[in-house]
Design a protein around this motif. Structure first.
Motif, PDB file in Angstrom:
ATOM      1  N   VAL A  90      11.197  46.563 -54.167  1.00 13.09           N
ATOM      2  CA  VAL A  90      12.605  46.740 -54.512  1.00 13.09           C
ATOM      3  C   VAL A  90      12.945  45.702 -55.578  1.00 13.09           C
ATOM      4  O   VAL A  90      12.869  44.500 -55.308  1.00 13.09           O
ATOM      5  CB  VAL A  90      13.512  46.552 -53.281  1.00 13.09           C
ATOM      6  CG1 VAL A  90      14.977  46.765 -53.663  1.00 13.09           C
ATOM      7  CG2 VAL A  90      13.105  47.513 -52.169  1.00 13.09           C
ATOM      8  N   PRO A  91      13.276  46.108 -56.787  1.00 11.32           N
ATOM      9  CA  PRO A  91      13.399  45.181 -57.914  1.00 11.32           C
ATOM     10  C   PRO A  91      14.338  44.004 -57.685  1.00 11.32           C
ATOM     11  O   PRO A  91      13.994  42.861 -58.016  1.00 11.32           O
ATOM     12  CB  PRO A  91      13.922  46.074 -59.057  1.00 11.32           C
ATOM     13  CG  PRO A  91      13.471  47.441 -58.697  1.00 11.32           C
ATOM     14  CD  PRO A  91      13.513  47.513 -57.206  1.00 11.32           C
ATOM     15  N   MET A  92      15.505  44.248 -57.102  1.00 12.98           N
ATOM     16  CA  MET A  92      16.512  43.199 -56.977  1.00 12.98           C
ATOM     17  C   MET A  92      16.274  42.281 -55.777  1.00 12.98           C
ATOM     18  O   MET A  92      16.872  41.213 -55.682  1.00 12.98           O
ATOM     19  CB  MET A  92      17.904  43.820 -56.862  1.00 12.98           C
ATOM     20  CG  MET A  92      18.313  44.659 -58.065  1.00 12.98           C
ATOM     21  SD  MET A  92      18.428  43.686 -59.586  1.00 12.98           S
ATOM     22  CE  MET A  92      19.829  42.618 -59.186  1.00 12.98           C
ATOM     23  N   GLN A  93      15.414  42.688 -54.869  1.00 16.89           N
ATOM     24  CA  GLN A  93      15.181  41.886 -53.665  1.00 16.89           C
ATOM     25  C   GLN A  93      14.132  40.811 -53.922  1.00 16.89           C
ATOM     26  O   GLN A  93      13.285  40.925 -54.803  1.00 16.89           O
ATOM     27  CB  GLN A  93      14.731  42.787 -52.516  1.00 16.89           C
ATOM     28  CG  GLN A  93      15.813  43.726 -52.010  1.00 16.89           C
ATOM     29  CD  GLN A  93      16.922  42.977 -51.291  1.00 16.89           C
ATOM     30  OE1 GLN A  93      16.687  41.956 -50.651  1.00 16.89           O
ATOM     31  NE2 GLN A  93      18.147  43.461 -51.430  1.00 16.89           N
ATOM     32  N   SER A  94      14.197  39.766 -53.113  1.00 18.03           N
ATOM     33  CA  SER A  94      13.240  38.670 -53.235  1.00 18.03           C
ATOM     34  C   SER A  94      11.857  39.124 -52.778  1.00 18.03           C
ATOM     35  O   SER A  94      11.696  40.139 -52.081  1.00 18.03           O
ATOM     36  CB  SER A  94      13.685  37.487 -52.380  1.00 18.03           C
ATOM     37  OG  SER A  94      13.593  37.820 -50.997  1.00 18.03           O
ATOM     38  N   LEU A  95      10.841  38.338 -53.152  1.00 17.48           N
ATOM     39  CA  LEU A  95       9.491  38.635 -52.681  1.00 17.48           C
ATOM     40  C   LEU A  95       9.432  38.545 -51.157  1.00 17.48           C
ATOM     41  O   LEU A  95       8.732  39.332 -50.517  1.00 17.48           O
ATOM     42  CB  LEU A  95       8.495  37.660 -53.314  1.00 17.48           C
ATOM     43  CG  LEU A  95       8.345  37.760 -54.834  1.00 17.48           C
ATOM     44  CD1 LEU A  95       7.334  36.727 -55.328  1.00 17.48           C
ATOM     45  CD2 LEU A  95       7.916  39.156 -55.265  1.00 17.48           C
ATOM     46  N   ALA A 122       5.536  35.483 -47.650  1.00 20.93           N
ATOM     47  CA  ALA A 122       5.542  35.636 -49.101  1.00 20.93           C
ATOM     48  C   ALA A 122       4.832  34.468 -49.776  1.00 20.93           C
ATOM     49  O   ALA A 122       4.061  34.657 -50.727  1.00 20.93           O
ATOM     50  CB  ALA A 122       6.967  35.760 -49.608  1.00 20.93           C
ATOM     51  N   THR A 123       5.078  33.258 -49.295  1.00 20.78           N
ATOM     52  CA  THR A 123       4.428  32.072 -49.857  1.00 20.78           C
ATOM     53  C   THR A 123       2.913  32.144 -49.679  1.00 20.78           C
ATOM     54  O   THR A 123       2.137  31.806 -50.580  1.00 20.78           O
ATOM     55  CB  THR A 123       4.971  30.798 -49.194  1.00 20.78           C
ATOM     56  OG1 THR A 123       6.386  30.704 -49.443  1.00 20.78           O
ATOM     57  CG2 THR A 123       4.285  29.562 -49.742  1.00 20.78           C
ATOM     58  N   LYS A 124       2.510  32.615 -48.520  1.00 24.88           N
ATOM     59  CA  LYS A 124       1.076  32.780 -48.253  1.00 24.88           C
ATOM     60  C   LYS A 124       0.448  33.747 -49.242  1.00 24.88           C
ATOM     61  O   LYS A 124      -0.632  33.484 -49.791  1.00 24.88           O
ATOM     62  CB  LYS A 124       0.893  33.289 -46.824  1.00 24.88           C
ATOM     63  CG  LYS A 124      -0.525  33.697 -46.466  1.00 24.88           C
ATOM     64  CD  LYS A 124      -0.546  34.347 -45.091  1.00 24.88           C
ATOM     65  CE  LYS A 124      -1.925  34.928 -44.758  1.00 24.88           C
ATOM     66  NZ  LYS A 124      -1.923  35.638 -43.453  1.00 24.88           N
ATOM     67  N   LEU A 125       1.122  34.871 -49.513  1.00 22.46           N
ATOM     68  CA  LEU A 125       0.596  35.861 -50.450  1.00 22.46           C
ATOM     69  C   LEU A 125       0.560  35.311 -51.868  1.00 22.46           C
ATOM     70  O   LEU A 125      -0.398  35.547 -52.613  1.00 22.46           O
ATOM     71  CB  LEU A 125       1.444  37.131 -50.400  1.00 22.46           C
ATOM     72  CG  LEU A 125       1.473  37.878 -49.067  1.00 22.46           C
ATOM     73  CD1 LEU A 125       2.437  39.056 -49.131  1.00 22.46           C
ATOM     74  CD2 LEU A 125       0.079  38.353 -48.676  1.00 22.46           C
ATOM     75  N   ILE A 126       1.601  34.585 -52.257  1.00 19.58           N
ATOM     76  CA  ILE A 126       1.662  33.991 -53.595  1.00 19.58           C
ATOM     77  C   ILE A 126       0.487  33.044 -53.816  1.00 19.58           C
ATOM     78  O   ILE A 126      -0.167  33.067 -54.865  1.00 19.58           O
ATOM     79  CB  ILE A 126       3.003  33.255 -53.790  1.00 19.58           C
ATOM     80  CG1 ILE A 126       4.152  34.275 -53.875  1.00 19.58           C
ATOM     81  CG2 ILE A 126       2.973  32.388 -55.041  1.00 19.58           C
ATOM     82  CD1 ILE A 126       5.532  33.642 -53.821  1.00 19.58           C
ATOM     83  N   ALA A 133       4.913  33.119 -59.762  1.00 21.67           N
ATOM     84  CA  ALA A 133       6.300  33.479 -59.435  1.00 21.67           C
ATOM     85  C   ALA A 133       7.072  32.220 -59.117  1.00 21.67           C
ATOM     86  O   ALA A 133       6.495  31.174 -58.788  1.00 21.67           O
ATOM     87  CB  ALA A 133       6.335  34.427 -58.241  1.00 21.67           C
ATOM     88  N   GLY A 134       8.384  32.325 -59.218  1.00 22.25           N
ATOM     89  CA  GLY A 134       9.241  31.183 -58.923  1.00 22.25           C
ATOM     90  C   GLY A 134       9.513  31.028 -57.450  1.00 22.25           C
ATOM     91  O   GLY A 134      10.662  30.804 -57.032  1.00 22.25           O
ATOM     92  N   GLY A 135       8.479  31.165 -56.629  1.00 24.46           N
ATOM     93  CA  GLY A 135       8.619  30.981 -55.193  1.00 24.46           C
ATOM     94  C   GLY A 135       8.941  32.271 -54.468  1.00 24.46           C
ATOM     95  O   GLY A 135       9.122  33.330 -55.073  1.00 24.46           O
ATOM     96  N   SER A 136       9.031  32.179 -53.158  1.00 28.84           N
ATOM     97  CA  SER A 136       9.259  33.348 -52.317  1.00 28.84           C
ATOM     98  C   SER A 136      10.642  33.954 -52.494  1.00 28.84           C
ATOM     99  O   SER A 136      10.868  35.107 -52.120  1.00 28.84           O
ATOM    100  CB  SER A 136       9.054  32.976 -50.845  1.00 28.84           C
ATOM    101  OG  SER A 136       9.956  31.940 -50.457  1.00 28.84           O
ATOM    102  N   SER A 137      11.579  33.186 -53.080  1.00 30.73           N
ATOM    103  CA  SER A 137      12.935  33.707 -53.292  1.00 30.73           C
ATOM    104  C   SER A 137      13.088  34.435 -54.617  1.00 30.73           C
ATOM    105  O   SER A 137      14.150  35.009 -54.892  1.00 30.73           O
ATOM    106  CB  SER A 137      13.958  32.547 -53.223  1.00 30.73           C
ATOM    107  OG  SER A 137      13.967  31.963 -51.935  1.00 30.73           O
ATOM    108  N   ALA A 138      12.057  34.430 -55.435  1.00 31.39           N
ATOM    109  CA  ALA A 138      12.137  35.091 -56.739  1.00 31.39           C
ATOM    110  C   ALA A 138      12.278  36.595 -56.568  1.00 31.39           C
ATOM    111  O   ALA A 138      11.650  37.207 -55.699  1.00 31.39           O
ATOM    112  CB  ALA A 138      10.883  34.776 -57.560  1.00 31.39           C
TER     113      ALA A 138
END
Length: 265
Positions: A90-95, A122-126, A133-138
């Motif tokens: 979902v484009p607008m949602q965070s990772l 999300a952090t684990k996947l990153i 990416a700019g973190g899990s909140s990006a």
């Protein structure tokens, strides 16, 4: 087995008596020119299209022809769609929020969401898949195509599926990201997962596949071991020049018997 479906739109392609087997520990590659039934086949396999005849799609012996995506995931099937933004994420949602599209670990009783757990996943996947990416909140839309693809593919690989269906795994990504994605798919296969890859890039399919088939006009060719396939042969099949009748079925069975003997040897 013998999956036939009428088009669901004026621009769709009918699937005609499609039969295939996918086994654990192998990559089956499906080649073909775009618009020959790939999307329709993916929709039927993922559970997006529930019009398949009972018994025409089985997973580990269970009839899932009319089962939705949730049941299929519970049985071990994960899916990476061709379209990244809008379907894979979902484009607008965070990772972090996008992990919830297919992962259920952060869900708690009565449907509560453990927000901290979503960010941890999300952090684990990153970190594991080297996503820039700019973190899990990006927001998903803030990532480049290649990095978003690594995140989406990584989300499904990290779920430890028994079966993984991937459409256009490296479409539009850079060379480095493509190499990493392909390596992860091969590692998943080596761990015993059954992997189905649909791609328009023949070089990619030759690199990844243990067996290959071609889809043309909604029909599926016999399978051939990747080591025995040639560009010329696959090219002819992509033009629809193959026999998918009794001779094709016999050739498919012979190829499987030959592969089984090779594996036992």
């Amino acid at each position: 087995k013998d999956l036939s479906l009428a088009p669901d739109s004026a621009y769709g392609v009918a699937l005609k008596h499609v039969s295939l087997q996918l086994r654990g520990g192998e990559v089956l590659g499906i080649a073909g020119v775009s618009g020959n039934g790939q999307q329709e086949l993916l929709a039927a396999l993922s559970g997006e299209d529930l019009r398949a005849s009972p018994g025409s799609i089985r997973l580990f012996g269970t009839d899932i022809a009319r089962a939705g995506p949730t049941k299929r995931r519970a049985l071990g099937l994960n899916f990476v769609p061709e379209e990244r933004l809008g379907r894979g994420a979902v484009p607008m949602q965070s990772l972090a929020a996008n992990t919830l599209l297919t992962r259920r670990e952060p869900l708690r009783a009565l449907g509560w969401i453990d927000v901290k757990a979503t960010h941890a996943l999300a952090t684990k996947l990153i970190e594991r898949f080297n996503v820039k990416a700019g973190g899990s909140s990006a927001a998903a839309k803030s990532l480049s195509g290649g990095n978003l693809q690594k995140f989406i593919v990584g989300r499904e690989i990290d779920a430890r599926p028994k079966v993984l269906i991937v459409a256009q795994p490296t479409w539009g990504v850079d060379v480095g990201a493509a190499a990493q994605i392909r390596a992860e798919l091969l590692a998943l296969r080596d761990a015993g997962c059954a992997v189905l890859v649909i791609s328009e890039e023949l070089e990619e399919l030759f690199e990844l596949s243990d067996r290959m088939v071609v889809i043309a006009g909604g029909r599926l060719s016999p399978s051939v071991p990747a080591r025995a396939a040639t560009i010329e042969r696959i090219g002819q099949w992509m033009a629809g020049l193959f026999d998918d009748g009794a001779d094709g079925a016999a050739g498919n069975a012979a190829a499987q018997v030959k592969e089984s003997a090779h594996a036992q040897a």
